[in-house]
Design a protein around this motif. Structure first.
Motif, short mmCIF file in Angstrom:
data_model
loop_
_atom_site.label_atom_id
_atom_site.label_comp_id
_atom_site.label_asym_id
_atom_site.label_seq_id
_atom_site.Cartn_x
_atom_site.Cartn_y
_atom_site.Cartn_z
N ILE A 190 46.97 -7.66 83.73
CA ILE A 190 47.66 -7.18 84.92
C ILE A 190 48.50 -8.34 85.45
O ILE A 190 47.95 -9.34 85.95
CB ILE A 190 46.68 -6.69 86.00
CG1 ILE A 190 45.87 -5.49 85.49
CG2 ILE A 190 47.43 -6.31 87.28
CD1 ILE A 190 44.79 -5.02 86.46
N GLY A 191 49.81 -8.23 85.33
CA GLY A 191 50.71 -9.28 85.78
C GLY A 191 51.66 -8.75 86.82
O GLY A 191 52.12 -7.59 86.73
N GLU A 192 52.00 -9.58 87.80
CA GLU A 192 52.85 -9.11 88.90
C GLU A 192 54.17 -8.53 88.43
O GLU A 192 54.56 -7.43 88.83
CB GLU A 192 53.13 -10.27 89.87
CG GLU A 192 54.05 -9.85 91.00
CD GLU A 192 54.27 -10.92 92.04
OE1 GLU A 192 54.87 -10.60 93.08
OE2 GLU A 192 53.87 -12.07 91.81
N GLU A 193 54.87 -9.26 87.57
CA GLU A 193 56.20 -8.79 87.17
C GLU A 193 56.11 -7.63 86.18
O GLU A 193 56.98 -6.76 86.17
CB GLU A 193 57.02 -9.94 86.60
CG GLU A 193 57.12 -11.15 87.54
CD GLU A 193 57.50 -10.77 88.97
OE1 GLU A 193 58.23 -9.78 89.18
OE2 GLU A 193 57.03 -11.47 89.90
N SER A 194 55.06 -7.59 85.36
CA SER A 194 54.86 -6.45 84.46
C SER A 194 54.63 -5.18 85.24
O SER A 194 55.19 -4.11 84.93
CB SER A 194 53.67 -6.72 83.53
OG SER A 194 53.84 -7.90 82.79
N ILE A 220 47.47 -12.10 86.56
CA ILE A 220 48.40 -13.23 86.50
C ILE A 220 49.49 -13.09 87.55
O ILE A 220 50.19 -12.06 87.61
CB ILE A 220 49.04 -13.31 85.09
CG1 ILE A 220 47.96 -13.58 84.04
CG2 ILE A 220 50.12 -14.38 85.03
CD1 ILE A 220 48.04 -12.67 82.86
N ASP A 221 49.62 -14.11 88.36
CA ASP A 221 50.79 -14.24 89.24
C ASP A 221 51.56 -15.46 88.74
O ASP A 221 51.10 -16.59 88.90
CB ASP A 221 50.38 -14.44 90.69
CG ASP A 221 51.57 -14.32 91.64
OD1 ASP A 221 52.71 -14.48 91.17
OD2 ASP A 221 51.36 -14.08 92.84
N PRO A 222 52.70 -15.26 88.13
CA PRO A 222 53.40 -16.38 87.50
C PRO A 222 53.99 -17.37 88.49
O PRO A 222 54.06 -18.57 88.22
CB PRO A 222 54.50 -15.70 86.69
CG PRO A 222 54.75 -14.41 87.40
CD PRO A 222 53.41 -13.99 87.93
N TYR A 280 54.94 -25.18 98.11
CA TYR A 280 53.66 -24.48 97.98
C TYR A 280 53.91 -23.27 97.08
O TYR A 280 54.13 -22.15 97.55
CB TYR A 280 53.10 -24.10 99.35
CG TYR A 280 52.64 -25.32 100.11
CD1 TYR A 280 51.33 -25.79 99.98
CD2 TYR A 280 53.52 -26.04 100.91
CE1 TYR A 280 50.91 -26.93 100.64
CE2 TYR A 280 53.11 -27.18 101.57
CZ TYR A 280 51.80 -27.63 101.43
OH TYR A 280 51.39 -28.77 102.08
N VAL A 281 53.90 -23.55 95.79
CA VAL A 281 54.23 -22.58 94.75
C VAL A 281 53.20 -22.74 93.65
O VAL A 281 52.93 -23.87 93.21
CB VAL A 281 55.64 -22.83 94.19
CG1 VAL A 281 55.95 -21.85 93.07
CG2 VAL A 281 56.69 -22.75 95.29
N ALA A 282 52.61 -21.65 93.18
CA ALA A 282 51.52 -21.79 92.22
C ALA A 282 51.57 -20.72 91.14
O ALA A 282 51.99 -19.59 91.37
CB ALA A 282 50.17 -21.71 92.94
N VAL A 283 51.10 -21.11 89.97
CA VAL A 283 50.72 -20.17 88.92
C VAL A 283 49.25 -19.82 89.17
O VAL A 283 48.43 -20.72 89.33
CB VAL A 283 50.88 -20.77 87.52
CG1 VAL A 283 50.49 -19.76 86.45
CG2 VAL A 283 52.28 -21.29 87.30
N SER A 284 48.93 -18.55 89.21
CA SER A 284 47.55 -18.13 89.45
C SER A 284 47.09 -17.22 88.32
O SER A 284 47.70 -16.19 88.05
CB SER A 284 47.46 -17.39 90.79
OG SER A 284 46.13 -16.96 91.04
N ILE A 285 45.99 -17.62 87.66
CA ILE A 285 45.43 -16.85 86.55
C ILE A 285 43.95 -16.62 86.83
O ILE A 285 43.16 -17.58 86.87
CB ILE A 285 45.60 -17.58 85.20
CG1 ILE A 285 47.08 -17.89 84.95
CG2 ILE A 285 45.03 -16.74 84.06
CD1 ILE A 285 47.32 -18.76 83.72
N GLY A 286 43.58 -15.37 87.03
CA GLY A 286 42.19 -15.02 87.24
C GLY A 286 41.67 -14.17 86.10
O GLY A 286 42.40 -13.34 85.55
N HIS A 291 48.34 -8.83 96.76
CA HIS A 291 47.94 -8.04 95.60
C HIS A 291 46.79 -8.71 94.84
O HIS A 291 46.46 -9.87 95.09
CB HIS A 291 49.13 -7.84 94.66
CG HIS A 291 50.24 -7.04 95.28
ND1 HIS A 291 50.25 -5.66 95.29
CD2 HIS A 291 51.36 -7.43 95.92
CE1 HIS A 291 51.33 -5.23 95.91
NE2 HIS A 291 52.03 -6.28 96.30
N CYS A 292 46.21 -7.95 93.92
CA CYS A 292 45.05 -8.44 93.18
C CYS A 292 45.33 -9.75 92.45
O CYS A 292 44.47 -10.64 92.39
CB CYS A 292 44.55 -7.37 92.21
SG CYS A 292 45.78 -6.76 91.02
#
Length: 256
Positions: free
Chosen positions: A47-51, A68-70, A83-89, A196-197
């Motif tokens: 589940i990715g934000e842009e997808s 994934i939030d890229p 304050y910009v992050a790649v987030s992978i859960g 979002h998740c």
């Protein structure tokens, strides 16, 4: 990739409104991450934000799932606010169990795995453990929605917290980094609706492993698909904050 693009001109477009932005970097980073993970874990769910913005499925089931939030904090990225992050859960049976959040402009890495602690650049992190909301810095966000009901509710929560009072209120513009700030003892609580998740999956593991507490703003158990989150340095602060903020404006769930 994010650091390389951070100070350069960007091709910015709007997803749903003028306050919900996306750049070519968001899309390229997500494509790279999902591509690499799919090669290693072809049977997993992604589940990715842009997808999802492009029409992909956003259903959480029992399969191992990567959220994934890229580029969490795209507006910050556009304005060069660092304050910009790649987030992978990573979730197993719908529960977050592993998280990585990387603040690319500042080159700071946050990681955690259930039962193994939380780390900032390899050093153990601990939430502050403050027990009273009156001794807290609280992180709130205006968010991208400008619908009257949502906007009025968020402004009212700023007012209520200022009146409570708390030590102060801050906004970093990144849900993932807000949760890391609580996990690292830089603030005591964060509350938001409308994210979002993929914004909170990794941060949930990191904060819990740092000794913090994550729940719904109504103090019920966290539902990662609900677009509602309250994160705090302690359960007592979480419960106290839940009694001050009111988060009743209707929201569509991520899995609707």
């Amino acid at each position: 990739m994010i650091r390389d693009a951070f100070h350069k001109p960007k091709n910015v477009t709007e997803k749903g409104c003028s306050t919900d932005l996306v750049t070519e970097t968001d899309e390229a980073v997500e494509e790279m991450i999902i591509g690499e993970l799919k090669q290693r874990f072809p049977s997993h769910n992604f589940i990715g934000e842009e997808s999802v913005a492009a029409g992909a499925n956003c259903k959480l089931d029992e399969r191992p799932t990567w959220m994934i939030d890229p580029v969490d904090g795209t507006t910050n990225f556009v304005h060069r606010f660092p304050y910009v992050a790649v987030s992978i859960g990573f979730l197993v049976k719908k529960e977050p169990v592993f998280g990585v959040i990387y603040n690319a402009p500042q080159d700071i890495m946050y990681t955690a795995r259930t039962g193994q602690g939380a780390f900032r650049d390899g050093q153990t992190m601990k939430a502050s453990g403050v027990q009273s909301l009156k001794q807290a810095i609280v992180l709130l966000e205006l968010g991208s929605s400008r619908e009257a009901e949502h906007l009025e509710e968020k402004v009212r929560n700023y007012h209520n917290l200022g009146k409570h009072p708390v030590h102060s209120i801050r906004s970093l513009g990144s849900a993932a980094l807000n949760m890391c700030a609580v996990a690292n003892g830089e603030s005591e609580a964060y509350c938001e609706t409308g994210m979002h998740c993929w914004d909170i999956a990794a941060g949930t593991v990191i904060l819990r492993e740092a000794g913090g507490f994550v729940c719904d703003p109504a103090a019920s158990p966290l539902d990662v698909m609900s677009r509602r989150c309250l994160a705090a340095c302690s359960e007592s602060v979480a419960k106290e904050l839940s009694g001050v903020v009111k988060c009743n404006a209707p929201l569509a769930r991520d899995d609707q």
